[in-house]
Design a protein around this motif. Structure first.
Motif, mmCIF file in Angstrom:
data_model
loop_
_atom_site.group_PDB
_atom_site.id
_atom_site.type_symbol
_atom_site.label_atom_id
_atom_site.label_comp_id
_atom_site.label_asym_id
_atom_site.label_seq_id
_atom_site.Cartn_x
_atom_site.Cartn_y
_atom_site.Cartn_z
ATOM 1 N N TRP A 1 14.099 -29.505 15.551
ATOM 2 C CA TRP A 1 13.423 -30.804 15.600
ATOM 3 C C TRP A 1 12.250 -30.848 14.629
ATOM 4 C CZ3 TRP A 1 14.346 -35.516 16.953
ATOM 5 C CH2 TRP A 1 13.299 -36.411 17.184
ATOM 6 N N VAL B 1 21.809 -24.936 16.352
ATOM 7 C CA VAL B 1 21.546 -25.357 17.735
ATOM 8 C C VAL B 1 22.832 -25.821 18.405
ATOM 9 C CG1 VAL B 1 20.376 -27.084 19.151
ATOM 10 C CG2 VAL B 1 19.138 -25.922 17.336
ATOM 11 N N SER C 1 16.023 -25.323 19.413
ATOM 12 C CA SER C 1 16.010 -26.789 19.408
ATOM 13 C C SER C 1 14.670 -27.320 18.926
ATOM 14 C CB SER C 1 16.316 -27.320 20.809
ATOM 15 O OG SER C 1 17.586 -26.927 21.235
ATOM 16 N N THR D 1 24.403 -23.992 21.542
ATOM 17 C CA THR D 1 24.612 -24.736 22.779
ATOM 18 C C THR D 1 26.029 -24.521 23.312
ATOM 19 O OG1 THR D 1 23.021 -26.417 22.084
ATOM 20 C CG2 THR D 1 24.565 -27.024 23.825
#
Length: 268
Positions: A207, A228, A203, A232
């Motif tokens: 980002w 991601v 993550s 998840t």
């Protein structure tokens, strides 16, 4: 710890597993502080009780179940499947199914908590999972002694074994029996910690890529984001499956303690 070290640690994927005392309480050398794991377990208990209260209020559920009632019914109907498959003896199933249901519900709600921002995963700490697994093993051992007395030790001695080999085989069987609790605690802790850390690392990477201003990286930006999202979903599946695996393990250990590895016909 220096200011620079604290700054580096604040960006560490292990930061989400740190324990912080909210209400410090010390009694001599004993530490009884109310920490974020305590708050997380309290919130989990409150959430489960609140959900069951709203589902069962006014004497029962609705004839056409809503989403919350369907979830409670799904959890309640899921546990009897491994109980019926793994445990022999109708009396044992009826007596211990509620206890197994409570353990399954606790793991089911605690494992995915780390997927929620600013939350805490209780089962990502080895001491908590070890305490849970050891308490279950001790309880199962007590059940075995209550049901069979000293004959419970016969689970470690297969039939027809020569007497000179008996002490050696008993020792070989007792060691794995004691390590069942250790292996169960390590498995749950390792899966939760590794999975949540991977999600945190990727993550942060995604980002960083999304913050790049270069348009040439636009196509590359979407790749980490999709990874991601996929990871998840995978971690959410692992968290739910670990509750199932823990339930099956409890059923197997309970069947071994009550039936002493005997091939008895299951009563359904």
């Amino acid at each position: 710890m220096s200011a620079e070290s604290r700054k580096e640690y604040s960006h560490s994927p292990l930061e989400q597993f740190s324990i912080h005392p909210f209400i410090p309480m010390n009694l001599g050398k004993f530490y009884f502080s109310f920490t974020n794991p305590s708050l997380s377990m309290l919130l989990t208990l409150g959430l489960v009780l609140l959900m069951i209260f709203f589902v069962t209020k006014k004497g029962g559920g609705k004839s056409v179940p809503n989403a919350w009632q369907s979830l409670v019914e799904l959890i309640h109907d899921f546990v009897p499947n491994p109980v019926n498959e793994q445990i022999g003896g109708l009396d044992v199933k009826q007596k211990f199914s509620p206890r197994i249901l409570v353990t399954f519900t606790f793991s089911l709600f605690c494992n995915p908590q780390g997927m929620i921002p600013f939350s805490f995963t209780v089962t990502s700490h080895f001491l908590i999972t070890l305490a849970l697994s050891f308490s279950i093993l001790i309880g199962i051992t007590i059940v075995g002694f209550q049901r069979h007395g000293l004959h419970f030790f016969s689970f470690s001695l297969p039939a027809g074994v020569p007497l000179p080999l008996a002490p050696f085989l008993v020792l070989l069987e007792l060691i794995p029996h004691c390590f069942r609790a250790l292996s169960s605690g390590i498995r749950l802790f390792a899966n939760m910690m590794a999975g949540h850390s991977s999600v945190k690392i990727l993550s942060g990477f995604a980002w960083t890529m999304l913050l790049l201003n270069n348009l040439l990286f636009f196509i590359g930006d979407l790749g980490p984001l999709f990874i991601v999202l996929a990871l998840t979903g995978l971690e959410l599946g692992v968290a739910i499956s670990q509750a199932h695996v823990s339930t099956i393990s409890i059923c197997i250990y309970l069947n071994d303690a009550t039936n002493l590895h005997q091939n008895e016909s299951y009563q359904h």
